[in-house]
Motif scaffolding. Structure first.
Motif, PDB file in Angstrom:
ATOM      1  N   LEU A  72       0.630  -1.165   0.063  1.00 52.69           N
ATOM      2  CA  LEU A  72      -0.061   0.002   0.025  1.00 52.69           C
ATOM      3  C   LEU A  72       0.756   1.154  -0.136  1.00 52.69           C
ATOM      4  O   LEU A  72       0.242   2.520  -0.407  1.00 52.69           O
ATOM      5  CB  LEU A  72      -0.936  -0.104   1.221  1.00 52.69           C
ATOM      6  CG  LEU A  72      -2.294  -0.737   0.967  1.00 52.69           C
ATOM      7  CD1 LEU A  72      -2.888  -1.222   2.417  1.00 52.69           C
ATOM      8  CD2 LEU A  72      -3.229  -0.170   0.000  1.00 52.69           C
ATOM      9  N   ASP A  73       2.109   0.994   0.313  1.00 51.19           N
ATOM     10  CA  ASP A  73       2.979   2.321   0.297  1.00 51.19           C
ATOM     11  C   ASP A  73       2.996   2.828  -1.299  1.00 51.19           C
ATOM     12  O   ASP A  73       3.742   4.010  -1.544  1.00 51.19           O
ATOM     13  CB  ASP A  73       4.256   1.947   0.836  1.00 51.19           C
ATOM     14  CG  ASP A  73       4.449   1.743   2.445  1.00 51.19           C
ATOM     15  OD1 ASP A  73       3.386   2.415   3.140  1.00 51.19           O
ATOM     16  OD2 ASP A  73       5.221   1.133   2.898  1.00 51.19           O
ATOM     17  N   PHE A  74       2.996   1.913  -1.987  1.00 53.88           N
ATOM     18  CA  PHE A  74       3.041   2.293  -3.529  1.00 53.88           C
ATOM     19  C   PHE A  74       1.785   2.896  -4.096  1.00 53.88           C
ATOM     20  O   PHE A  74       1.876   3.215  -5.155  1.00 53.88           O
ATOM     21  CB  PHE A  74       3.484   1.084  -4.394  1.00 53.88           C
ATOM     22  CG  PHE A  74       4.874   0.665  -3.937  1.00 53.88           C
ATOM     23  CD1 PHE A  74       6.118   1.316  -4.163  1.00 53.88           C
ATOM     24  CD2 PHE A  74       4.838  -0.610  -3.059  1.00 53.88           C
ATOM     25  CE1 PHE A  74       7.356   0.626  -4.047  1.00 53.88           C
ATOM     26  CE2 PHE A  74       6.136  -0.925  -2.697  1.00 53.88           C
ATOM     27  CZ  PHE A  74       7.327  -0.497  -3.138  1.00 53.88           C
ATOM     28  N   ALA A  75       0.591   2.701  -3.537  1.00 52.28           N
ATOM     29  CA  ALA A  75      -0.751   3.423  -3.769  1.00 52.28           C
ATOM     30  C   ALA A  75      -0.774   4.809  -3.419  1.00 52.28           C
ATOM     31  O   ALA A  75      -0.251   5.185  -2.711  1.00 52.28           O
ATOM     32  CB  ALA A  75      -1.617   2.556  -2.973  1.00 52.28           C
ATOM     33  N   GLU A  76      -1.451   5.184  -4.329  1.00 49.88           N
ATOM     34  CA  GLU A  76      -1.842   6.860  -4.327  1.00 49.88           C
ATOM     35  C   GLU A  76      -3.056   6.977  -3.318  1.00 49.88           C
ATOM     36  O   GLU A  76      -3.781   6.368  -3.475  1.00 49.88           O
ATOM     37  CB  GLU A  76      -2.089   7.501  -5.486  1.00 49.88           C
ATOM     38  CG  GLU A  76      -1.131   7.727  -6.528  1.00 49.88           C
ATOM     39  CD  GLU A  76      -1.386   8.358  -7.768  1.00 49.88           C
ATOM     40  OE1 GLU A  76      -2.066   8.998  -7.914  1.00 49.88           O
ATOM     41  OE2 GLU A  76      -0.679   7.837  -8.748  1.00 49.88           O
ATOM     42  N   ASN A  77      -3.016   7.940  -2.492  1.00 50.85           N
ATOM     43  CA  ASN A  77      -4.175   8.738  -1.509  1.00 50.85           C
ATOM     44  C   ASN A  77      -4.574   7.466  -0.739  1.00 50.85           C
ATOM     45  O   ASN A  77      -5.704   7.145  -0.451  1.00 50.85           O
ATOM     46  CB  ASN A  77      -5.291   9.073  -2.557  1.00 50.85           C
ATOM     47  CG  ASN A  77      -4.941  10.265  -3.415  1.00 50.85           C
ATOM     48  OD1 ASN A  77      -4.363  11.106  -2.915  1.00 50.85           O
ATOM     49  ND2 ASN A  77      -5.332  10.273  -4.782  1.00 50.85           N
ATOM     50  N   VAL A  78      -3.475   6.732  -0.036  1.00 45.07           N
ATOM     51  CA  VAL A  78      -3.902   5.974   0.903  1.00 45.07           C
ATOM     52  C   VAL A  78      -4.800   6.324   2.025  1.00 45.07           C
ATOM     53  O   VAL A  78      -4.369   7.549   2.627  1.00 45.07           O
ATOM     54  CB  VAL A  78      -2.720   5.095   1.345  1.00 45.07           C
ATOM     55  CG1 VAL A  78      -2.951   4.047   2.404  1.00 45.07           C
ATOM     56  CG2 VAL A  78      -1.954   4.253   0.166  1.00 45.07           C
ATOM     57  N   GLN A  79      -5.805   5.738   2.497  1.00 41.41           N
ATOM     58  CA  GLN A  79      -6.674   6.040   3.772  1.00 41.41           C
ATOM     59  C   GLN A  79      -6.626   5.074   4.907  1.00 41.41           C
ATOM     60  O   GLN A  79      -6.105   3.937   4.436  1.00 41.41           O
ATOM     61  CB  GLN A  79      -8.283   6.527   3.004  1.00 41.41           C
ATOM     62  CG  GLN A  79      -8.284   7.488   1.990  1.00 41.41           C
ATOM     63  CD  GLN A  79      -7.838   8.806   2.297  1.00 41.41           C
ATOM     64  OE1 GLN A  79      -7.999   9.003   3.576  1.00 41.41           O
ATOM     65  NE2 GLN A  79      -7.230   9.418   1.517  1.00 41.41           N
ATOM     66  N   PRO A  80      -7.331   5.176   5.883  1.00 47.56           N
ATOM     67  CA  PRO A  80      -7.261   4.439   7.056  1.00 47.56           C
ATOM     68  C   PRO A  80      -7.932   2.871   6.457  1.00 47.56           C
ATOM     69  O   PRO A  80      -7.891   1.908   6.972  1.00 47.56           O
ATOM     70  CB  PRO A  80      -7.798   5.011   8.173  1.00 47.56           C
ATOM     71  CG  PRO A  80      -7.795   6.282   7.881  1.00 47.56           C
ATOM     72  CD  PRO A  80      -7.706   6.616   6.435  1.00 47.56           C
ATOM     73  N   ASN A  81      -9.023   3.242   5.506  1.00 53.90           N
ATOM     74  CA  ASN A  81      -9.518   1.967   5.041  1.00 53.90           C
ATOM     75  C   ASN A  81      -9.306   1.413   3.652  1.00 53.90           C
ATOM     76  O   ASN A  81      -9.809   0.913   3.137  1.00 53.90           O
ATOM     77  CB  ASN A  81     -11.310   2.499   4.935  1.00 53.90           C
ATOM     78  CG  ASN A  81     -11.513   3.608   4.044  1.00 53.90           C
ATOM     79  OD1 ASN A  81     -10.597   4.387   3.644  1.00 53.90           O
ATOM     80  ND2 ASN A  81     -12.697   3.831   3.371  1.00 53.90           N
ATOM     81  N   SER A  82      -8.090   1.910   3.431  1.00 53.87           N
ATOM     82  CA  SER A  82      -7.436   1.448   1.972  1.00 53.87           C
ATOM     83  C   SER A  82      -7.055  -0.275   2.233  1.00 53.87           C
ATOM     84  O   SER A  82      -6.625  -0.479   3.531  1.00 53.87           O
ATOM     85  CB  SER A  82      -6.162   2.171   1.647  1.00 53.87           C
ATOM     86  OG  SER A  82      -6.453   3.514   1.294  1.00 53.87           O
ATOM     87  N   ARG A  83      -7.270  -0.987   1.444  1.00 52.91           N
ATOM     88  CA  ARG A  83      -6.964  -2.367   1.242  1.00 52.91           C
ATOM     89  C   ARG A  83      -6.688  -2.663  -0.269  1.00 52.91           C
ATOM     90  O   ARG A  83      -7.033  -1.873  -1.089  1.00 52.91           O
ATOM     91  CB  ARG A  83      -8.008  -3.319   1.641  1.00 52.91           C
ATOM     92  CG  ARG A  83      -8.424  -3.102   3.085  1.00 52.91           C
ATOM     93  CD  ARG A  83      -7.497  -3.658   4.308  1.00 52.91           C
ATOM     94  NE  ARG A  83      -7.021  -5.034   3.861  1.00 52.91           N
ATOM     95  CZ  ARG A  83      -7.683  -6.226   4.012  1.00 52.91           C
ATOM     96  NH1 ARG A  83      -8.623  -6.373   4.822  1.00 52.91           N
ATOM     97  NH2 ARG A  83      -7.038  -7.454   3.672  1.00 52.91           N
ATOM     98  N   LEU A  84      -6.023  -3.931  -0.359  1.00 52.57           N
ATOM     99  CA  LEU A  84      -5.493  -4.353  -1.644  1.00 52.57           C
ATOM    100  C   LEU A  84      -6.595  -5.473  -1.912  1.00 52.57           C
ATOM    101  O   LEU A  84      -7.132  -6.534  -1.086  1.00 52.57           O
ATOM    102  CB  LEU A  84      -4.148  -5.119  -1.994  1.00 52.57           C
ATOM    103  CG  LEU A  84      -3.141  -3.947  -1.466  1.00 52.57           C
ATOM    104  CD1 LEU A  84      -1.825  -5.013  -1.807  1.00 52.57           C
ATOM    105  CD2 LEU A  84      -3.120  -2.889  -2.635  1.00 52.57           C
ATOM    106  N   SER A  85      -7.652  -5.315  -2.999  1.00 53.95           N
ATOM    107  CA  SER A  85      -8.638  -6.096  -3.067  1.00 53.95           C
ATOM    108  C   SER A  85      -8.460  -7.591  -3.167  1.00 53.95           C
ATOM    109  O   SER A  85      -9.135  -8.387  -3.217  1.00 53.95           O
ATOM    110  CB  SER A  85      -9.871  -5.426  -4.215  1.00 53.95           C
ATOM    111  OG  SER A  85      -8.928  -5.472  -5.393  1.00 53.95           O
TER     112      SER A  85
END
Length: 106
Positions: A72-85
């Motif tokens: 997730l460090d590589f994702a943009e706009n990570v939020q507390p509810n961010s997950r990899l599907s």
């Protein structure tokens, strides 16, 4: 089988049935839901299947593993509810799940 609603960044919704045991990412890919690229095919080796999990399903989807958090460090706009599907397994408990897609996966 669970009904999952994928909401694109622009608000378009796609509600599909996904078989138990598949990942939320596989459900999107098999049903041609736009917005999830899944470049690594579900190996938790990229962040192109990033989604925001609806807060009502936070407990059912569980917590991200250390490996998933690293990706997730590589994702943009990570939020507390961010997950990899690709890391969320579908079960009857996820019936009605809503995930929102970020504006970009890159």
């Amino acid at each position: 089988m669970a009904k999952i609603t994928y909401i694109e960044h622009d608000g378009r919704e796609h509600t599909v049935e996904v078989k138990n045991g598949l990942s939320v990412m596989e459900g999107a890919i098999r049903n041609n839901v736009p917005g999830i690229d899944a470049d690594c095919g579900g190996a938790c080796a990229c962040a192109t299947c990033h989604v925001y999990v609806d807060e009502n399903f936070a407990a059912e989807t569980g917590r991200a593993s250390a490996m998933e958090e690293s990706m997730l460090d590589f994702a943009e706009n990570v939020q507390p509810n961010s997950r990899l599907s690709c890391q969320i397994r579908v079960s009857d408990d996820l019936d009605g799940l809503i995930v929102r897609l970020p504006e970009s996966q890159h």
